[in-house]
Write an enzyme that holds these catalytic residues in place. Structure first.
Site, PDB file in Angstrom:
ATOM      1  N   CYS A   1       3.908  -0.124 -12.171  1.00 37.74           N
ATOM      2  CA  CYS A   1       4.250   1.136 -12.846  1.00 37.74           C
ATOM      3  C   CYS A   1       5.462   0.914 -13.753  1.00 37.74           C
ATOM      4  O   CYS A   1       6.393   1.719 -13.793  1.00 37.74           O
ATOM      5  CB  CYS A   1       4.509   2.260 -11.849  1.00 37.74           C
ATOM      6  SG  CYS A   1       5.762   1.882 -10.601  1.00 37.74           S
TER       7      CYS A   1
ATOM      8  N   ASP B   1       5.073  -8.326   5.446  1.00 34.09           N
ATOM      9  CA  ASP B   1       5.775  -8.701   4.220  1.00 34.09           C
ATOM     10  C   ASP B   1       4.775  -9.397   3.306  1.00 34.09           C
ATOM     11  O   ASP B   1       4.252 -10.466   3.637  1.00 34.09           O
ATOM     12  CB  ASP B   1       6.939  -9.631   4.560  1.00 34.09           C
ATOM     13  CG  ASP B   1       7.792  -9.984   3.343  1.00 34.09           C
ATOM     14  OD1 ASP B   1       7.331  -9.769   2.199  1.00 34.09           O
ATOM     15  OD2 ASP B   1       8.910 -10.500   3.537  1.00 34.09           O
TER      16      ASP B   1
ATOM     17  N   ASP C   1      -0.440  -4.168  -6.039  1.00 30.93           N
ATOM     18  CA  ASP C   1       0.330  -3.168  -6.780  1.00 30.93           C
ATOM     19  C   ASP C   1       1.795  -3.504  -6.511  1.00 30.93           C
ATOM     20  O   ASP C   1       2.401  -2.985  -5.580  1.00 30.93           O
ATOM     21  CB  ASP C   1      -0.023  -1.755  -6.316  1.00 30.93           C
ATOM     22  CG  ASP C   1       0.654  -0.687  -7.152  1.00 30.93           C
ATOM     23  OD1 ASP C   1       0.508  -0.735  -8.383  1.00 30.93           O
ATOM     24  OD2 ASP C   1       1.343   0.176  -6.580  1.00 30.93           O
TER      25      ASP C   1
ATOM     26  N   ALA D   1       0.784  -1.236   0.000  1.00 32.87           N
ATOM     27  CA  ALA D   1       0.000   0.000   0.000  1.00 32.87           C
ATOM     28  C   ALA D   1       0.820   1.292   0.000  1.00 32.87           C
ATOM     29  O   ALA D   1       0.350   2.304  -0.525  1.00 32.87           O
ATOM     30  CB  ALA D   1      -0.933   0.004   1.206  1.00 32.87           C
TER      31      ALA D   1
ATOM     32  N   GLY E   1      -1.477   6.148  -1.751  1.00 34.83           N
ATOM     33  CA  GLY E   1      -2.353   6.821  -2.696  1.00 34.83           C
ATOM     34  C   GLY E   1      -3.540   5.989  -3.142  1.00 34.83           C
ATOM     35  O   GLY E   1      -4.683   6.461  -3.168  1.00 34.83           O
ATOM     36  N   LYS E   2      -3.294   4.732  -3.505  1.00 31.69           N
ATOM     37  CA  LYS E   2      -4.391   3.882  -3.969  1.00 31.69           C
ATOM     38  C   LYS E   2      -5.332   3.550  -2.820  1.00 31.69           C
ATOM     39  O   LYS E   2      -6.554   3.472  -3.010  1.00 31.69           O
ATOM     40  CB  LYS E   2      -3.836   2.619  -4.623  1.00 31.69           C
ATOM     41  CG  LYS E   2      -3.042   2.893  -5.899  1.00 31.69           C
ATOM     42  CD  LYS E   2      -2.544   1.610  -6.524  1.00 31.69           C
ATOM     43  CE  LYS E   2      -1.612   1.906  -7.695  1.00 31.69           C
ATOM     44  NZ  LYS E   2      -0.342   2.543  -7.257  1.00 31.69           N
TER      45      LYS E   2
ATOM     46  N   ASP F   1       2.255  -2.961   4.369  1.00 39.66           N
ATOM     47  CA  ASP F   1       3.566  -2.663   3.798  1.00 39.66           C
ATOM     48  C   ASP F   1       4.633  -3.264   4.697  1.00 39.66           C
ATOM     49  O   ASP F   1       4.424  -3.420   5.910  1.00 39.66           O
ATOM     50  CB  ASP F   1       3.798  -1.163   3.640  1.00 39.66           C
ATOM     51  CG  ASP F   1       4.945  -0.875   2.674  1.00 39.66           C
ATOM     52  OD1 ASP F   1       4.680  -0.822   1.457  1.00 39.66           O
ATOM     53  OD2 ASP F   1       6.103  -0.745   3.115  1.00 39.66           O
TER      54      ASP F   1
END
Length: 448
Positions: free
Chosen positions: A383, A312, A330, A262, A266-267, A285
């Site tokens: 990304c 993790d 993501d 995360a 932002g998401k 995270d």
């Protein structure tokens, strides 16, 4: 009054980034903070020189090496940083050649390198005279794109194999254009038109997003973190590509959702806003300090439903098995879609890390699949613009998990640029086509 030379700050940043491996955004932020007495015009100049030099570094070095007997790899770090930033000013900014040259020589002298003043002066003056006579590799070759657009040769060859030569050239050109700042309106606190008017009163140019209704593109922005509307939590900074991933996820109020990777949040924030702050949203995270960033951001935006956890993502959490309506992966990736915003990426990647990242991405996907309820949704996004990390991972996942199928996502797209692949359940956003970061999004559903 202390006089701060913006060209000196810019050269210092370039030297730290190239010689010491500093991250571009972190080096810039620290140096600008340390020299906070600089007026806004000079701060903007530092940012322009640093980012522009990094975006065009292969071309700049190519120019220097044509006219210097001492090649760039043999130059002292400070001399090289001064030369690079001076050439950028001469070739890409509206700075008179004489001014860029004279200021560069001063910077050399002020660092106690008087013996090299003549060398720097001679090379820069020749570089200025020979602008129209730069020899480049033959057009139509990967080597031409490598120098002309300052992208690593290995990446040019990979993208040419994926997209073809012309598309790769357009992609590289787009990466060299400074991007807009893109924000997402916090629909929990305000409406888009109200925020637009507030920003425009400050002299900011505001335009609508192309892909997402709650996105705004900003130009002529100062330090966005100092805006009243920011501190009041009326928006958060987020590229349209990331916002589109959440549009495609289509979270609903009252659902249980997991964002596995995360940070910086932002998401997760966009998910919380679309859920109208009702339901359960777990945000994980691996790093504790990044969990704190998520917490701080959620507080500023007024999102109270977020549950930040340090975890993790490659390790399975039995407590979350089959527990979520929607899961977002993501994944950590090579970041090759971010070169417009982070120009130093092109200088620090050699492709080797891709093969190391793929097993990690697949392990996180494996875990993500086990957290999805029957009938639930799994979103995979990166990304980057690398098929090994994107399409190949999705193909592998679907072949390993027959209980999942892809979903047609054309309904979420305002344009038809991605019609063919969107029907198959995934899209690749290219910066020159979508005015976003380079991004990949795939939507998969667990059979009910």
């Amino acid at each position: 009054m202390i006089q701060i030379n913006p060209r000196e700050i810019a050269a210092q940043a370039i030297m730290e980034i190239m010689e010491e491996g500093a991250y571009n955004n972190m080096a810039l932020r620290r140096l600008l903070r340390q020299n906070g007495a600089m007026p806004p015009k000079d701060r903007a100049m530092v940012t322009e020189i640093v980012n522009g030099t990094l975006r065009n570094l292969y071309y700049i070095d190519h120019v220097i090496n044509q006219f210097s007997k001492t090649k760039t790899e043999k130059m002292k770090p400070w001399i090289l940083a001064v030369m690079r930033t001076a050439v950028y000013q001469m070739y890409f900014m509206k700075v008179p050649d004489s001014a860029a040259c004279n200021e560069g020589v001063k910077l050399v002298e002020e660092r106690g390198l008087e013996a090299l003043k003549g060398f720097v002066n001679g090379v820069l003056r020749t570089v200025g005279r020979e602008k129209e006579n730069i020899a480049l590799p033959q057009k139509g070759t990967p080597e031409f794109l490598h120098i002309q657009y300052s992208h690593p040769l290995w990446l040019i060859k990979m993208w040419t194999a994926y997209f073809g030569y012309e598309e790769t050239e357009n992609l590289c050109s787009a990466n060299n254009c400074p991007p807009d700042v893109t924000i997402r309106v916090n629909t929990l606190k305000t409406k888009k038109e109200s925020l637009r008017k507030e920003l425009e009163k400050l002299g900011t140019t505001v335009t609508d997003g192309r892909l997402v209704s709650s996105a705004l593109h900003l130009k002529k922005t100062a330090d966005i973190g100092r805006l009243k509307s920011f501190s009041e939590g009326l928006f958060h900074v987020q590229d349209e590509s990331s916002q589109l991933a959440i549009e495609i996820m289509a979270p609903k109020k009252g659902e249980k959702i997991l964002d596995l990777c995360a940070a910086p949040g932002g998401k997760s924030f966009t998910i919380g806003e679309k859920m109208e702050n009702e339901g359960r949203l777990v945000c994980g995270d691996i790093y504790e300090h990044k969990i704190e960033l998520i917490t701080q951001g959620a507080q500023r935006l007024g999102i109270t439903m977020i549950e930040p956890i340090q975890q993790d993502a490659t390790e399975f959490n039995e407590n979350y098995a089959d527990a979520f309506d929607r899961v977002l992966v993501d994944a950590p990736c090579s970041g090759l879609g971010l070169m417009g915003k982070k120009p130093d990426i092109r200088l620090k990647k050699n492709g080797d890390e891709i093969d190391q990242l793929v097993p990690i991405q697949r392990q996180i996907l494996e875990n993500g699949a086990r957290y999805v309820k029957q009938g639930g949704t799994l979103i995979y996004s990166t990304c980057t613009l690398c098929k090994k990390e994107n399409e190949k991972n999705v193909e592998w996942f679907l072949s390993s998990h027959p209980e999942f199928i892809t979903e047609d996502i054309t309904e979420f797209l305002s344009k038809t640029l991605w019609q063919e692949t969107a029907e198959k359940g995934y899209i690749t956003l290219l910066p020159h086509k979508s005015n976003t970061d380079g991004f990949f999004i795939a939507k998969m559903k667990r059979k009910g």
